[in-house]
Design a protein around this motif. Structure first.
Motif, PDB file in Angstrom:
ATOM      1  N   ASN A 436     -42.836  21.751 -54.394  1.00  0.00           N
ATOM      2  CA  ASN A 436     -43.154  20.911 -55.560  1.00  0.00           C
ATOM      3  C   ASN A 436     -43.311  19.470 -55.138  1.00  0.00           C
ATOM      4  O   ASN A 436     -44.231  18.783 -55.540  1.00  0.00           O
ATOM      5  CB  ASN A 436     -42.026  20.989 -56.592  1.00  0.00           C
ATOM      6  CG  ASN A 436     -42.041  22.285 -57.360  1.00  0.00           C
ATOM      7  OD1 ASN A 436     -42.998  23.059 -57.249  1.00  0.00           O
ATOM      8  ND2 ASN A 436     -40.993  22.531 -58.132  1.00  0.00           N
ATOM      9  N   SER A 439     -46.296  18.705 -52.774  1.00  0.00           N
ATOM     10  CA  SER A 439     -47.601  18.757 -53.420  1.00  0.00           C
ATOM     11  C   SER A 439     -47.992  17.431 -54.060  1.00  0.00           C
ATOM     12  O   SER A 439     -49.109  17.268 -54.546  1.00  0.00           O
ATOM     13  CB  SER A 439     -47.624  19.882 -54.460  1.00  0.00           C
ATOM     14  OG  SER A 439     -47.405  21.110 -53.822  1.00  0.00           O
ATOM     15  N   HIS A 457     -49.068  27.986 -50.722  1.00  0.00           N
ATOM     16  CA  HIS A 457     -48.021  27.395 -51.559  1.00  0.00           C
ATOM     17  C   HIS A 457     -48.370  26.057 -52.219  1.00  0.00           C
ATOM     18  O   HIS A 457     -47.675  25.637 -53.119  1.00  0.00           O
ATOM     19  CB  HIS A 457     -46.748  27.186 -50.725  1.00  0.00           C
ATOM     20  CG  HIS A 457     -46.140  28.456 -50.239  1.00  0.00           C
ATOM     21  ND1 HIS A 457     -45.376  29.263 -51.025  1.00  0.00           N
ATOM     22  CD2 HIS A 457     -46.193  29.064 -49.034  1.00  0.00           C
ATOM     23  CE1 HIS A 457     -44.965  30.321 -50.344  1.00  0.00           C
ATOM     24  NE2 HIS A 457     -45.453  30.218 -49.119  1.00  0.00           N
ATOM     25  N   ARG A 459     -49.448  23.247 -54.487  1.00  0.00           N
ATOM     26  CA  ARG A 459     -49.740  23.276 -55.932  1.00  0.00           C
ATOM     27  C   ARG A 459     -50.964  22.401 -56.181  1.00  0.00           C
ATOM     28  O   ARG A 459     -50.839  21.178 -56.285  1.00  0.00           O
ATOM     29  CB  ARG A 459     -48.565  22.725 -56.726  1.00  0.00           C
ATOM     30  CG  ARG A 459     -47.192  23.042 -56.139  1.00  0.00           C
ATOM     31  CD  ARG A 459     -46.624  24.313 -56.718  1.00  0.00           C
ATOM     32  NE  ARG A 459     -45.212  24.418 -56.419  1.00  0.00           N
ATOM     33  CZ  ARG A 459     -44.687  25.304 -55.577  1.00  0.00           C
ATOM     34  NH1 ARG A 459     -45.469  26.134 -54.912  1.00  0.00           N
ATOM     35  NH2 ARG A 459     -43.381  25.368 -55.383  1.00  0.00           N
ATOM     36  N   THR A 464     -45.843  21.744 -61.263  1.00  0.00           N
ATOM     37  CA  THR A 464     -44.778  22.258 -60.424  1.00  0.00           C
ATOM     38  C   THR A 464     -44.277  23.570 -60.984  1.00  0.00           C
ATOM     39  O   THR A 464     -44.208  23.762 -62.189  1.00  0.00           O
ATOM     40  CB  THR A 464     -43.598  21.253 -60.377  1.00  0.00           C
ATOM     41  OG1 THR A 464     -43.211  21.000 -61.720  1.00  0.00           O
ATOM     42  CG2 THR A 464     -44.031  19.983 -59.722  1.00  0.00           C
ATOM     43  N   GLU A 465     -43.956  24.449 -60.029  1.00  0.00           N
ATOM     44  CA  GLU A 465     -43.407  25.714 -60.477  1.00  0.00           C
ATOM     45  C   GLU A 465     -41.980  25.517 -60.951  1.00  0.00           C
ATOM     46  O   GLU A 465     -41.250  24.681 -60.428  1.00  0.00           O
ATOM     47  CB  GLU A 465     -43.432  26.727 -59.327  1.00  0.00           C
ATOM     48  CG  GLU A 465     -44.730  27.501 -59.293  1.00  0.00           C
ATOM     49  CD  GLU A 465     -44.794  28.437 -58.121  1.00  0.00           C
ATOM     50  OE1 GLU A 465     -43.754  29.037 -57.789  1.00  0.00           O
ATOM     51  OE2 GLU A 465     -45.889  28.553 -57.542  1.00  0.00           O
TER      52      GLU A 465
END
Lengths: 470, 586
Positions: A436, A439, A457, A459, A464-465
Motif C-alpha cells: 500500500n 504504491s 502487487h 496498486r 489501497t487494499e
C-alpha cells in the motif's frame, strides 16, 4: 567437607580466605555468619594457600570469624519441566510460595560452548505480530536479537508484546508435534514497579503457565546479577534441548549485569578496559548470548531477546557496542518516534536482523518479502534524508518525486510502525501494508523489486487494499 | 592439533594458582611457548611466561574446577599443526582439533574438556603418485609425490623444510596413511605425507616478490575500484551491522584463489554454522566443484576459550603457508582480528603486564605486523611460486577508526575497505565507502586488467572515480540549497553518479546471479553508465533540458544489469536504446 575460619580480608563483594588444601577454580562456597545466615559465593582465584571468593548475596555482616565451606563443585541449577509457571529470585530460590522444586537433573550454570559443527542454522520465522520486526527485521528461531533502548523508553512494553504474540507459523496451522513455546524471563536489577508490570501482564494473559521467571530486583545484591542470566539460560537449554520446547529468553536489563561485572572487576583491582569495564567483558557477554541457537537432531530452540538501556542514548558505549558485535542484529527504540507517540517506537533504519535473509521468502514468509523490505528501507532512508533538506528549502523547492518520498516516510511511520501495543498483525497484513505504501511511489522508483512482483502487487489506481486492523 | 610425539620428555610440575584461563605452575621444566597438559583432566595449554621456578600457562580450555596441586605435564614441543592431506573440507577449532571428530569423541553437541584429536585423519589412506624416481636427489621443500585430495586440489607431498635431503632410495605409488613412509632417502630419513610445523614460526621461502596479479573477488566495488593483489593484504574495518562478515563470506566464496582458509576468530556460532552448511552446496565459479573442496575452516566462536582465540589466526596462516609451498594461491580471511587483539589484551591483563594504549599490550603492533608480513607473493624453496593473501576484518569499538587495532592494522595493509554504517542503514550493500577506501595495488594491477579485461579499464575507472568524487562535493551544496538550484550539467552528473552507486557499486549478495560479477561484467556495467553519461551530455549541449535526459525510459534498466545472466546482449540492447532515445530528443 572442610570448614575454614581463616578469612583474611573482606573488600567490596570479595572475601579472601587462607586455605591449606587445594580448592577448585569456580567452585561454590558457603559462608556462615554469626546469626546462622548463609551466603553463597564462587571462587574467583585459587592459589595454593589462599582463595578469592565473590559473594553473591553481598558481604554485609561477614566478619573474620565467619566460617567458610567449599562445596567441591561448581554452581549447578536444578532443572525440571515443573519449573514452568514458577517465580524465583535471582539465585534460583522460589519466591512464589509454591511447592519445593524436585529436580530431574542438576546442570552446570556455566554452559559449555555449543560445537559450531553441531549447530543447526536458524531459518524458521517467528511471527511477533509487530510489523517493524516481522516485516523489516525478522526474528528467527535460535537467534539472539537484543533491544537497544534507553531510560524512559517503552522497551518493556515491546518485550511484553513480543512475549505475548510470538508464534511460529506451524503452531497456527495446528500441525504441532510436541514442540511448545516457553518464555524464560530473567530480570537483573529492575525496579519492583517494573517487575510488577511484567508479572501482572504474565498473569493477566495466562502467559505465566508457560514461563519461568527469575527476579533480581534493583535492591537485591548486585553481584547476584552475574548468575541470574546463567540460571535462566541453563533452564532454557534444558527445556529446549531435552524437553523440545521453543524457548524465548528475555533478559533485562543487560546494562545492570555489566555494571555488576565492573563492580567485581574493580574490587579485584583488575586493569580496567574501556570506561572501567573489565577487558574480558566481550568474552563474558559472548558466553551468555552464544547460548542461543538450535542443535542438530533436537527439536527445541533457544531464542534470546536481551534488553539493554544505553547510557546517554549512546550506542558506542561499551555495553551496546560489545553486544552488537556478538548478537545477530539489534532493534533500536527511538526517542523521537516515542515522543511523536509512535508505538512501538522502533527505528528500523539502524535496526538489523542478520539472520533475516535466510528466514524469509518463499515457503517461509512470502516470496516478495525480501524485495518489499529492501525497497521500504531505501525509500524510508531517502525520505529521512529529505526531511533535513526540507527544513531549509521548503517543500516547494523539491521535485514531485522527493515530495512523494517525504509523504512515504510520514505514512510509513504512522501506518506501518505505529500499530499500538495491542495489535497483532500477521505477516501477510504487514507485507500488504508495505505494498500500500510503496504504491505511493511511481513504478520506476521501485528499483529493488522484481518486475513481475511489481506487476502482481502494485496498486495501479493508488487505492489501497484493506488490511485488517488486528 | 599435532599430537606430541617428541621423546624429549621433561619434568612435570604442580599447579600453584588458577585464575580464569591463566594457570601458574611450579617445578615445571618447560621452554617458552611449549605445549603442556594441565590438571588431572589434561587440558591443553601453552607456556607464556617463565619466572624463576614459576611457569605461567594460558589454557585453551575452560578451567572451572581445576585446583592447585594438580599436575602439569610438559610435551617439550611448541604449539604445532599437523600438515598433510585431509585439511581441506575440514573444520577446526583454534588449535586445529577437528570439530566433527570432537563431536563424535565427546558424544555431545557441547564442547567438553580434555579431549584431544589429531588435525588430520591418521587412519585414512590416500592414493600417492610419485613425482621423483629412485636415484633422484631431493632437497627440503621438493615435491616428491601427488595425492588427489579433493576434486579441485592435488595435494603435493613435500620434503619437510627441516630435512637434510639426499638421494631417493625407495619410492612407490600406492595407498598409504599419512604416517606411513612413502619415500626413503640415502641418509636413512623417511618421508611421510604428514609433517608438523610450529604455528608461531613462518615457513621458509626463497624470496618475496612484488604481486602483479589481482585476486578477483567477483565484487564490483572491490575489483572495480579497490582491487587486492594475490599475495596482498587488506583490512575491512567497520562498526557492527555494516557487513564485515557478509563481505568476508563473499570473498571466501568467490575469490579466485586455489585455496581458501577461513578463520572465524571470536565470532558468532550461527555464522560459522551458516558457512558449514552453505559452502558444501555452493559451486566454485571457476572449477565447478564444491566450494568446500578448496576450503579449510577454523572456527573459534566468541564463547570458546579465549586462549585458543589468540592462537587461531596462527593456526590458519600456517596452513595457508603450507599450501603456498605447493605453488598455490591461498587466500586467508580472518574475521575478526579485533577479537584476536582482545584475546591478547585479556591474557596480558591476567598476567598483570603494563598496558599500552586502551589496555592493549605494548606488543600489539609488533604481533599484528608480524602476522600480516606472513602474507605475500613468494618464490618457494622448491622453486614454485605461490601466494598468501590476507584479508582481516577489524571491529573497531563504536565504529571509531582511531582505535589502536584499526590504526596499527592500517599502518601495515595496503588495501583498506572502509565499511560505513550510513550506507548499511540505507541497505546499500556492500557498504564499502568509496570516498574513504583505498588500494595501493591499483597501479601495479592495471596492466593485468588492460591485458585481460579491456584496454581502457584504467581510464573508465578513473572516470567513475571522478564522477563519484564530484557527486560527493555536489551533495554538500545540495544539502544547503536543494538540487534544483544547481546548473543543469551538475544535475546530470548527480543522476549519473546515482546510477554508478545503485547499478554498479551496489551488489546483492543474496541474488543467485548478482552475487558474483566477473571482471568483464564489472567493466561493462561501468561502461554502459558511461555511455549514458556521454550521450546525455551531448544532448545537453544540444539544448535538451536535463529533466528530459534523466526521464528516458531506458535509464532505469541500468539497475537491472546486475541480475542478468546473459548480460552482454542485455547491455548491447540497452546502450542502443539509451542512445536512440536520447538522440530523438534533439
Amino acid at each position: 567437607m572442610k570448614e575454614y575460619q581463616t578469612i583474611t580480608e573482606i573488600s567490596g563483594p570479595l572475601v579472601f580466605v587462607e586455605t591449606d588444601e587445594p580448592v577448585g577454580y569456580d567452585e561454590i562456597v558457603e559462608i556462615e555468619i554469626g546469626d546462622g545466615q548463609t551466603r553463597r559465593g564462587q571462587v574467583l582465584e585459587s592459589a595454593s594457600d589462599y582463595v578469592a571468593i565473590q559473594v553473591f548475596e553481598g558481604t554485609e555482616g561477614i566478619d573474620r570469624d565467619a566460617s567458610v565451606r567449599f562445596l567441591g563443585e561448581t554452581m549447578k541449577m536444578p532443572v525440571t519441566e515443573d519449573l514452568l509457571g514458577r517465580v524465583m529470585d535471582g539465585t534460583g530460590q522460589p519466591i512464589d510460595g509454591g511447592p519445593e522444586i524436585v529436580p530431574d537433573e542438576r546442570q552446570d550454570i556455566v554452559g559449555a560452548a555449543i560445537n559450531p559443527y553441531s549447530r543447526e542454522y536458524p531459518e524458521e520465522f517467528i511471527q511477533t505480530g509487530v510489523s517493524a520486526i516481522d516485516g523489516m527485521n525478522t526474528l528467527v528461531r535460535g537467534q539472539k536479537l537484543p533491544i537497544f533502548s534507553a531510560s524512559g523508553l517503552p522497551h518493556n512494553d515491546l518485550a511484553l508484546q513480543i512475549a505475548r504474540q510470538a508464534s511460529v507459523p506451524e503452531e497456527e496451522e495446528g500441525s504441532e508435534e510436541g514442540s511448545e513455546f516457553a518464555v524464560i524471563f530473567g530480570a537483573m536489577g529492575i525496579t519492583a514497579e517494573e517487575a510488577n508490570e511484567f508479572m501482572d501482564d504474565f498473569e493477566r494473559t495466562g502467559a505465566l503457565e508457560r514461563s519461568v521467571v527469575f527476579m533480581n530486583l534493583a535492591d537485591d545484591p548486585a553481584v547476584e546479577r552475574t548468575i541470574t542470566p546463567r540460571l535462566a539460560l541453563t533452564t532454557a537449554e534444558y527445556l529446549a534441548f531435552e524437553k523440545d520446547y521453543h524457548v524465548l529468553v528475555i533478559l533485562t536489563d543487560m546494562t545492570n549485569y555489566c555494571e555488576a561485572l565492573r563492580e567485581i572487576g574493580a574490587a579485584r583491582e583488575e586493569v580496567p578496559g574501556r570506561r572501567g569495564y573489565p577487558g574480558y567483558m566481550y568474552t563474558d557477554l559472548a558466553q551468555l548470548y552464544e547460548r542461543a541457537g538450535r542443535i542438530e537432531g533436537r527439536d527445541g530452540s533457544v531464542t534470546q531477546i536481551p534488553i539493554l538501556t544505553m547510557p546517554g542514548d549512546d550506542d558506542t558505549h561499551p555495553i551496546p557496542d560489545l553486544t552488537g558485535y556478538i548478537t545477530e542484529g539489534q532493534i533500536y527504540i527511538d526517542r523521537d518516534l516515542n515522543s511523536q507517540g509512535v508505538q512501538p517506537p522502533i527505528n528500523v533504519l539502524p535496526s538489523l536482523s542478520r539472520l533475516m535473509d535466510d528466514g524469509i521468502g518463499e515457503g517461509l514468509t512470502r516470496v516478495d518479502h525480501a524485495d518489499v523490505k529492501d525497497q521500504i528501507f531505501a525509500a524510508y532512508a531517502e525520505g529521512e534524508d529529505l526531511r533535513d533538506l526540507v527544513n531549509i528549502v521548503g517543500r516547494e523547492a523539491l521535485s514531485d518525486l522527493d515530495n512523494k518520498y517525504l509523504d512515504f516516510a510520514d505514512r510509513f511511520e504512522d501506518e506501518f510502525i505505529d500499530q499500538g501495543t495491542q495489535t497483532n498483525r500477521d505477516i501477510d497484513d504487514t507485507i500488504e501494508l508495505g505494498w500500500n505504501l510503496l504504491s505511493m511511489l511511481p513504478k520506476d522508483a521501485l528499483n529493488r523489486i522484481d518486475e513481475e512482483l511489481i506487476e502482481e502487487h502494485y496498486r495501479e489506481d493508488g487505492t489501497t487494499e484493506e488490511v485488517a486492523a488486528d | 592439533m599435532s599430537q606430541a610425539t617428541e621423546s624429549d620428555v621433561r619434568k612435570d610440575g604442580i599447579i600453584e594458582s588458577v585464575s580464569g584461563p591463566v594457570v601458574a605452575a611450579r617445578d615445571l621444566d618447560a621452554r617458552m611457548n611449549d605445549v603442556v597438559y594441565v590438571g588431572s583432566e589434561g587440558l591443553m595449554g601453552e607456556v607464556i611466561e617463565i619466572e624463576g621456578n614459576v611457569t605461567t600457562i594460558q589454557v585453551y580450555e575452560e578451567t572451572s574446577g581445576v585446583s592447585p596441586g594438580e599436575p602439569v605435564e610438559g610435551t617439550g614441543a611448541p604449539l604445532s599443526v599437523d600438515l598433510g592431506p585431509g585439511m581441506l573440507d575440514a573444520i577446526y577449532d583454534g588449535v586445529q582439533r577437528p570439530l566433527d571428530v570432537l563431536e563424535e569423541k565427546m558424544g555431545s553437541a557441547y564442547l567438553d574438556r580434555g579431549v584431544d584429536a589429531p588435525g588430520i585423519d591418521l587412519e585414512k589412506t590416500w592414493a600417492f603418485e610419485p613425482e621423483v624416481e629412485e636415484g633422484d636427489s631431493v632437497e627440503p621443500g621438493d615435491i616428491v609425490g601427488i595425492v588427489p585430495e579433493t576434486p579441485s586440489i592435488d595435494h603435493k607431498v613435500m620434503v619437510p623444510p627441516g630435512s637434510e635431503g639426499g638421494e631417493v632410495t625407495a619410492i612407490e605409488s600406492g595407498n598409504f596413511t599419512v604416517e606411513e613412509t612413502v619415500v626413503e632417502l640415502d641418509s636413512g630419513e623417511e618421508i611421510r605425507m604428514r609433517q608438523e610445523w610450529p604455528v608461531r614460526q613462518q615457513r621458509p621461502s626463497v624470496d618475496k616478490e612484488t604481486p602483479t596479479e589481482p585476486l578477483i573477488s567477483g565484487q564490483r566495488v572491490l575489483d572495480g575500484l579497490f582491487p587486492i593483489a594475490k599475495g596482498g593484504t587488506a583490512a575491512i574495518p567497520g562498526p557492527f551491522g555494516s557487513g564485515k562478515t557478509v563481505t568476508q563470506h563473499q570473498l571466501a566464496k568467490w575469490a579466485d584463489a586455489d585455496i581458501v582458509v577461513y578463520v572465524g576468530c571470536g565470532e558468532r556460532g550461527n555464522e560459522m554454522t551458516e558457512v558449514i552448511e552453505d559452502f558444501p552446496e555452493l559451486e566454485d565459479p571457476i572449477t565447478g566443484n564444491a566450494l568446500m573442496d578448496r576450503t579449510c575452516l577454523i572456527a573459534n566462536t566468541s564463547n570458546m576459550p579465549v586462549a585458543a582465540r589468540e592462537s587461531c589466526v596462527y593456526t590458519g596462516i600456517t596452513i595457508a603457508e603450507y599450501f603456498r609451498d605447493m605453488g598455490y594461491d591461498v587466500a586467508l580471511m580472518a574475521d575478526s582480528t579485533s577479537r584476536w587483539a582482545e584475546a591478547m589484551r585479556e591474557i596480558s591483563s591476567r598476567l598483570e603486564e603494563m598496558p599500552g594504549e586502551e589496555g592493549y599490550p605494548a606488543y600489539l603492533s609488533a604481533r599484528l605486523s608480524a602476522f600480516y608480513e606472513r602474507a605475500g607473493y613468494f618464490t618457494n624453496i622448491n622453486g614454485t611460486e605461490g601466494s598468501v593473501s590476507v584479508i582481516g576484518a577489524v571491529s573497531p569499538p563504536g565504529g571509531d577508526f582511531s582505535e589502536p587495532v584499526t590504526q596499527n592494522t592500517l599502518r601495515i595493509v595496503k588495501t583498506f575497505w572502509a565499511l560505513d554504517a550510513d550506507l548499511a542503514e540505507r541497505r546499500h550493500f556492500p557498504s564499502i565507502n568509496w570516498n574513504e577506501s583505498y588500494s595501493l595495488y591499483r597501479e601495479q594491477l592495471d596492466p593485468w586488467f588492460v591485458d585481460n579485461v579491456r584496454d581502457d579499464w584504467p581510464e573508465t575507472r578513473q572516470w567513475a572515480i571522478d564522477t563519484l568524487d564530484e557527486e560527493a562535493e555536489l551533495q554538500e551544496i545540495v544539502q544547503l540549497v536543494g538540487k534544483d538550484a544547481l546548473p543543469e550539467d551538475q544535475q546530470l552528473t548527480l543522476e549519473i553518479a546515482r546510477y554508478l552507486r545503485e547499478a554498479w557499486l551496489q551488489q546483492n549478495a543474496f541474488h543467485p546471479t548478482d552475487t558474483y560479477c566477473e571482471p568483464g561484467k564489472t567493466y561493462r556495467i561501468m561502461d554502459a553508465i558511461k555511455t549514458y553519461n556521454d550521450e546525455a551530455f551531448e544532448a545537453l549541449d544540444a539544448g535538451v533540458p536535463v529533466e528530459e535526459l534523466t526521464d528516458i525510459d531506458a535509464a532505469p534498466r541500468l539497475n537491472r544489469i546486475g541480475v542478468q545472466e546473459e548480460y552482454n546482449e542485455y547491455i548491447d540492447e540497452l546502450e542502443d536504446d539509451i542512445a536512440s532515445e536520447l538522440r530523438e530528443l534533439y
